[in-house]
Design an enzyme around this catalytic site. Structure first.
Site, mmCIF file in Angstrom:
data_model
loop_
_atom_site.group_PDB
_atom_site.id
_atom_site.type_symbol
_atom_site.label_atom_id
_atom_site.label_comp_id
_atom_site.label_asym_id
_atom_site.label_seq_id
_atom_site.Cartn_x
_atom_site.Cartn_y
_atom_site.Cartn_z
ATOM 1 N N TYR A 128 -0.266 66.549 -18.666
ATOM 2 C CA TYR A 128 -2.660 66.057 -18.567
ATOM 3 C C TYR A 128 -3.104 66.258 -17.758
ATOM 4 O O TYR A 128 -3.236 67.117 -16.689
ATOM 5 C CB TYR A 128 -2.383 64.287 -17.549
ATOM 6 C CG TYR A 128 -1.914 63.828 -19.165
ATOM 7 C CD1 TYR A 128 -3.206 62.702 -19.897
ATOM 8 C CD2 TYR A 128 -1.266 62.490 -18.228
ATOM 9 C CE1 TYR A 128 -2.150 61.770 -20.612
ATOM 10 C CE2 TYR A 128 -0.607 61.123 -19.387
ATOM 11 C CZ TYR A 128 -1.167 60.691 -20.345
ATOM 12 O OH TYR A 128 -0.695 60.109 -21.369
ATOM 13 N N ARG A 163 -7.986 48.749 -21.455
ATOM 14 C CA ARG A 163 -6.672 47.749 -21.537
ATOM 15 C C ARG A 163 -6.240 46.291 -21.293
ATOM 16 O O ARG A 163 -6.186 45.924 -20.734
ATOM 17 C CB ARG A 163 -5.034 48.258 -21.391
ATOM 18 C CG ARG A 163 -5.240 50.169 -22.083
ATOM 19 C CD ARG A 163 -3.839 50.731 -21.226
ATOM 20 N NE ARG A 163 -4.241 52.209 -21.675
ATOM 21 C CZ ARG A 163 -3.829 53.154 -21.980
ATOM 22 N NH1 ARG A 163 -2.771 52.666 -21.269
ATOM 23 N NH2 ARG A 163 -3.913 54.066 -21.873
ATOM 24 N N HIS A 275 -2.287 57.596 -29.555
ATOM 25 C CA HIS A 275 -1.428 57.463 -27.712
ATOM 26 C C HIS A 275 -0.442 55.926 -28.477
ATOM 27 O O HIS A 275 -1.180 55.034 -27.027
ATOM 28 C CB HIS A 275 -2.532 57.309 -27.377
ATOM 29 C CG HIS A 275 -2.655 57.542 -26.096
ATOM 30 N ND1 HIS A 275 -2.166 58.761 -25.561
ATOM 31 C CD2 HIS A 275 -1.926 56.783 -24.836
ATOM 32 C CE1 HIS A 275 -1.873 58.937 -24.273
ATOM 33 N NE2 HIS A 275 -1.334 57.673 -23.772
ATOM 34 N N PHE A 309 6.183 53.961 -34.497
ATOM 35 C CA PHE A 309 7.647 54.043 -35.556
ATOM 36 C C PHE A 309 8.278 53.099 -35.458
ATOM 37 O O PHE A 309 8.442 52.487 -34.277
ATOM 38 C CB PHE A 309 7.815 55.064 -35.462
ATOM 39 C CG PHE A 309 7.303 55.830 -36.444
ATOM 40 C CD1 PHE A 309 7.398 56.573 -37.820
ATOM 41 C CD2 PHE A 309 5.608 56.659 -35.676
ATOM 42 C CE1 PHE A 309 7.060 57.332 -38.714
ATOM 43 C CE2 PHE A 309 5.421 57.546 -36.563
ATOM 44 C CZ PHE A 309 6.117 58.014 -37.804
ATOM 45 N N GLY A 329 8.383 55.974 -28.711
ATOM 46 C CA GLY A 329 7.648 55.450 -27.523
ATOM 47 C C GLY A 329 8.627 53.935 -27.336
ATOM 48 O O GLY A 329 9.394 54.260 -26.289
ATOM 49 N N ARG A 330 7.926 52.840 -27.693
ATOM 50 C CA ARG A 330 8.242 51.650 -27.318
ATOM 51 C C ARG A 330 9.206 51.189 -27.860
ATOM 52 O O ARG A 330 10.184 50.755 -26.968
ATOM 53 C CB ARG A 330 6.950 51.175 -28.156
ATOM 54 C CG ARG A 330 5.679 50.723 -27.247
ATOM 55 C CD ARG A 330 4.507 49.336 -28.141
ATOM 56 N NE ARG A 330 3.397 49.711 -26.971
ATOM 57 C CZ ARG A 330 2.466 49.997 -27.913
ATOM 58 N NH1 ARG A 330 2.248 51.007 -28.600
ATOM 59 N NH2 ARG A 330 1.062 50.043 -27.324
#
Length: 378
Positions: A128, A163, A275, A309, A329-330
């Site tokens: 970042y 969020r 994202h 995914f 990711g998750r």
């Protein structure tokens, strides 16, 4: 019995306090994009080739100098220490064991040096870009010193998403609601696994740059957000390209024009990504632009993809449409919350088996044999 990512998600929900689960699981605003990311894979159905010799299959993938045992990399995810103590190290070791890539986030709980000490696998660093160029330059120098072989620059989170599911757990910024505090008390296992060994987790990579009063917990997240460079543009990326001499990937690309601009910049590749539905709600899935991007950039430019995914079949559909590899990711965050390092390794193994089985059923002996003709758009 934990057979798939959906099972892992349910197990993680049971084991995590509600605020921690919402942080991992939630998306922006109405979570339209979050849901769309997983629904989109139903738009393509397989059209298998039969009577093909696919008795043996090769899942290996080459990304520049990086050789992967399967077309998978761990997506960069932040603040994983909230899920389990040493979660970053667990995920990195499991990735190395399974022969897939690991991308470490700027805002990981463990530092890149701490991860390098426990993993001999292929590691990339995700950046970042901060206002202070000296800090950015030092992060890149540390990444090189820690053995990171490629750089992934995220360009889609300069302005953080709204969020709301996450925010509902706080009575005011950085202060959990009484209900959320009470819910933590109902999860003593999480307290023992997460808080007792370390206290509130911090941001390992940023520790040298964050004032002492912001080292741990939500205060560090707020301080970090204030240090993000809101003027990030292509000129900034050109500067990074000058000072980073290894493979460079731009993450957060969502249009053909931006893909071509990244290629012209001299990047080795891009990551198509919204994202994970955590930024701009209403954004389409990167799967919808994947074929057009591949056609525009040609066969020799690396195109990676993430967002939504959950199955090996999802991965195969992306590969058939032109992706070189998929970032996870998750699924791996659910896994580390549900069962630590062993569960992360078994989850990667399960996804690899799903990819392998799908290749066999499509009559393909390698991931390189996949093509769009094996899919039917519905």
């Amino acid at each position: 019995m934990l057979l798939n990512v959906a099972d892992l998600r349910r197990q993680a929900r049971r084991k995590l306090p509600s605020f921690a689960f919402s942080y991992v699981d939630g998306g922006a605003e109405d979570e339209t994009t979050l849901q769309h990311n997983t629904d989109v894979f139903r738009r393509w159905m397989f059209a298998p080739d039969v009577l093909k010799d696919a008795a043996s299959r090769d899942l290996s993938t080459q990304l520049g100098p990086t050789r992967l045992a399967a077309p998978l990399l761990v997506a960069p995810t932040g603040y994983n220490g909230m899920l389990r103590h040493r979660a970053d190290q667990m995920i990195a070791r499991a990735a190395a064991e399974q022969g897939i890539g690991y991308i470490q986030s700027t805002v990981s709980t463990a530092s890149m040096e701490e991860v390098a000490a426990v993993s001999n696998g292929d590691r990339w660093f995700q950046l970042y870009v901060l206002k202070d160029r000296d800090v950015t330059r030092d992060l890149l120098a540390r990444a090189r010193q820690a053995g990171c072989t490629a750089l992934v620059v995220s360009v889609d989170a300069v302005h953080f998403g709204n969020r709301e599911r996450d925010r509902r757990h706080y009575r005011r910024p950085m202060k959990l609601s009484l209900a959320s505090v009470a819910n933590i008390a109902a999860h003593p296992g999480w307290v023992l696994r997460t808080l007792v060994p370390q206290g509130m987790p911090g941001f390992g990579n940023l520790k040298p740059y964050i004032p002492a009063q912001y080292q741990r917990g939500a205060g560090g997240a707020a301080y970090f957000a204030s240090q993000m460079d809101p003027s990030l543009n292509w000129e900034t990326l050109a500067w990074i390209r000058e000072i980073w001499h290894g493979p460079l990937y731009i993450k957060g690309i969502m249009t053909v024009d931006d893909a071509l601009a990244a290629q012209q910049l001299g990047a080795e590749g891009i990551v198509l990504s919204n994202h994970g539905g955590r930024q701009l709600d209403g954004t389409h899935s990167p799967m919808l632009i994947l074929p057009a991007v591949r056609a525009a950039v040609g066969p020799d430019f690396s195109v990676l993809i993430d967002s939504g995914f959950r199955r090996g079949t999802d991965v195969v559909k992306a590969l058939a449409l032109g992706a070189d590899a998929v970032l996870l990711g998750r699924p791996l965050l659910y896994a580390v919350a549900a069962g630590g390092e062993a569960r992360v390794a078994s989850t990667i193994e399960t996804l690899k088996l799903e990819i392998d089985r799908t290749l066999a059923q499509l009559g393909c002996r390698s991931v390189n044999a996949l093509h769009a003709g094996l899919l039917h758009r519905v």
